[in-house]
Every structure is written in structure tokens, then in C-alpha cells.
Design an enzyme around this catalytic site. Structure first.
Site, short mmCIF file in Angstrom:
data_model
loop_
_atom_site.label_atom_id
_atom_site.label_comp_id
_atom_site.label_asym_id
_atom_site.label_seq_id
_atom_site.Cartn_x
_atom_site.Cartn_y
_atom_site.Cartn_z
N LYS A 48 5.83 5.95 6.90
CA LYS A 48 5.29 5.11 7.97
C LYS A 48 6.42 4.62 8.87
CE LYS A 48 1.52 3.29 5.14
NZ LYS A 48 0.93 2.09 4.54
N HIS A 61 0.82 -1.21 0.00
CA HIS A 61 0.00 0.00 0.00
C HIS A 61 0.85 1.26 0.00
CE1 HIS A 61 -2.96 -2.73 2.38
NE2 HIS A 61 -3.10 -2.91 1.09
N TYR A 81 1.52 1.61 13.61
CA TYR A 81 2.39 2.48 12.81
C TYR A 81 1.92 3.92 12.84
CZ TYR A 81 -1.01 1.15 9.14
OH TYR A 81 -2.14 0.89 8.43
N ASP A 101 -6.50 -6.44 -1.83
CA ASP A 101 -5.12 -6.84 -2.11
C ASP A 101 -5.03 -7.97 -3.13
OD1 ASP A 101 -4.08 -4.84 -0.55
OD2 ASP A 101 -3.84 -6.12 1.22
#
Length: 180
Positions: free
Chosen positions: A72, A62, A132, A170
Site C-alpha cells: 500500500k 489490516h 492509497y 476492528d
């Protein structure tokens, strides 16, 4: 804290110092001044957390498109993951190349995935929790991804991919070639 850089410029593995005794341990998980000095000068604006119940769950690859690209800082709070960053910077000499690192709750490692990289991970233990920090808030219109199993990228996932647990999103992500 200490850090390790990779052959691809940008990502970094952050290694905390665990101070332990009979009670358990203490560690500094994040220190803004240290991060700005040793990793990158960014501001985090949102924290995210996910639980993946099954071993072999793959989330990713992603990223977010401009004007909301995300850096991130990824950490595993429970269990273990194989964490991946793929260089998708069009001007980069390492476009399409990837780095990976195992992150565990036990050791507290963190992976910095800067803007310009697609990110994904695979769970190595059941009931894995991943936390995250991101540098831009989630923006659905700018949400994008790549196929986790694209041979042009060639990620060496540590699981049998025929048994991977994936979201519907996904399962149908485009190939890296769509970015050129």
C-alpha cells in the site's frame, strides 16, 4: 521526491517536493519510474479512499493473505493521520515490530507499506481523507487483521485508546500470536 527508510526493512516514507507560490503549490504525488528505482518495483492495480469523520478513528491493523497480499502507498488528502506498518513476515528478524509516521495533507508525505506488513492508521483531525494505492485488488476471502492494541506489538498510538472510534470488525481482530 525524496525518501526515508526505517530500521525495519521494507517500509519507506516518501517526501514530495512542494513548489509553491501565491496561488498555492504543485507537487508530483506519484511517478512510476522514480518509485521503481528508489522504493520498490511494483505495479499498482487499485486506488482506495476513506473518510473518517471523527478524530481518534482507528482503521486497522489490516492485511491480505496469499495469494492476494497487498503493498500500500498511503497518502492523506485532507487532515492528518498517524500511519503504522507492522512486520508480519514470519521469517523476519523484526517480526511483530512496527514503524509509524505522521502523514498530513499539508506536507503530502506518503508511507509505503510493502506486502508482509499489517497496516493501520489513526486520525488526528476531523473529516480526514486517506487515499492509497494497492498492488492487489481487495479480496474478501483473503482479508485479515490484527488487534490494534495488542501489547505484543505495542503501538504507541497518539490518542486515548479508551476513546478510539473502531469498526465492529476492528474491535475483535486476533492478536499477533495467532500468526505463529
Amino acid at each position: 521526491m525524496d525518501s526515508k527508510r526505517f530500521e525495519i526493512s521494507g517500509p519507506a516514507l516518501i517526501l514530495p517536493k512542494l513548489i509553491g507560490d501565491s496561488r498555492g503549490y504543485f507537487m508530483e504525488a506519484f511517478k512510476a519510474d522514480w518509485f521503481r528505482e528508489h522504493i520498490e518495483d511494483v505495479t499498482f492495480v487499485q486506488d482506495n479512499q476513506s473518510l473518517s469523520a471523527q478524530v481518534g478513528t482507528i482503521r486497522g491493523l489490516h492485511y491480505q493473505k496469499a495469494p492476494f497480499p497487498q503493498g500500500k502507498l498511503v497518502r492523506c488528502l485532507k487532515g492528518a493521520i498517524f500511519d503504522v506498518a507492522v512486520d508480519i513476515r514470519p521469517e523476519s528478524d523484526t517480526f511483530g515490530q512496527w514503524i509509524g509516521a505522521t502523514l498530513t495533507a499539508e506536507k503530502g508525505e506518503q508511507l509505503w507499506v510493502p506486502e508482509g506488513f499489517a497496516h493501520g492508521f489513526c486520525t488526528l483531525e476531523p473529516d480526514t481523507i486517506v487515499f492509497y494505492k494497492v498492488t492487489n485488488p481487495y479480496s474478501q476471502p483473503h482479508d485479515a487483521g490484527l488487534a490494534f492494541d495488542d501489547p505484543a506489538i505495542g503501538i504507541e498510538w497518539p490518542i486515548d485508546l479508551s476513546k478510539a472510534v473502531l469498526s465492529d470488525k476492528d474491535k475483535v481482530q486476533p492478536k499477533l500470536a495467532s500468526l505463529r
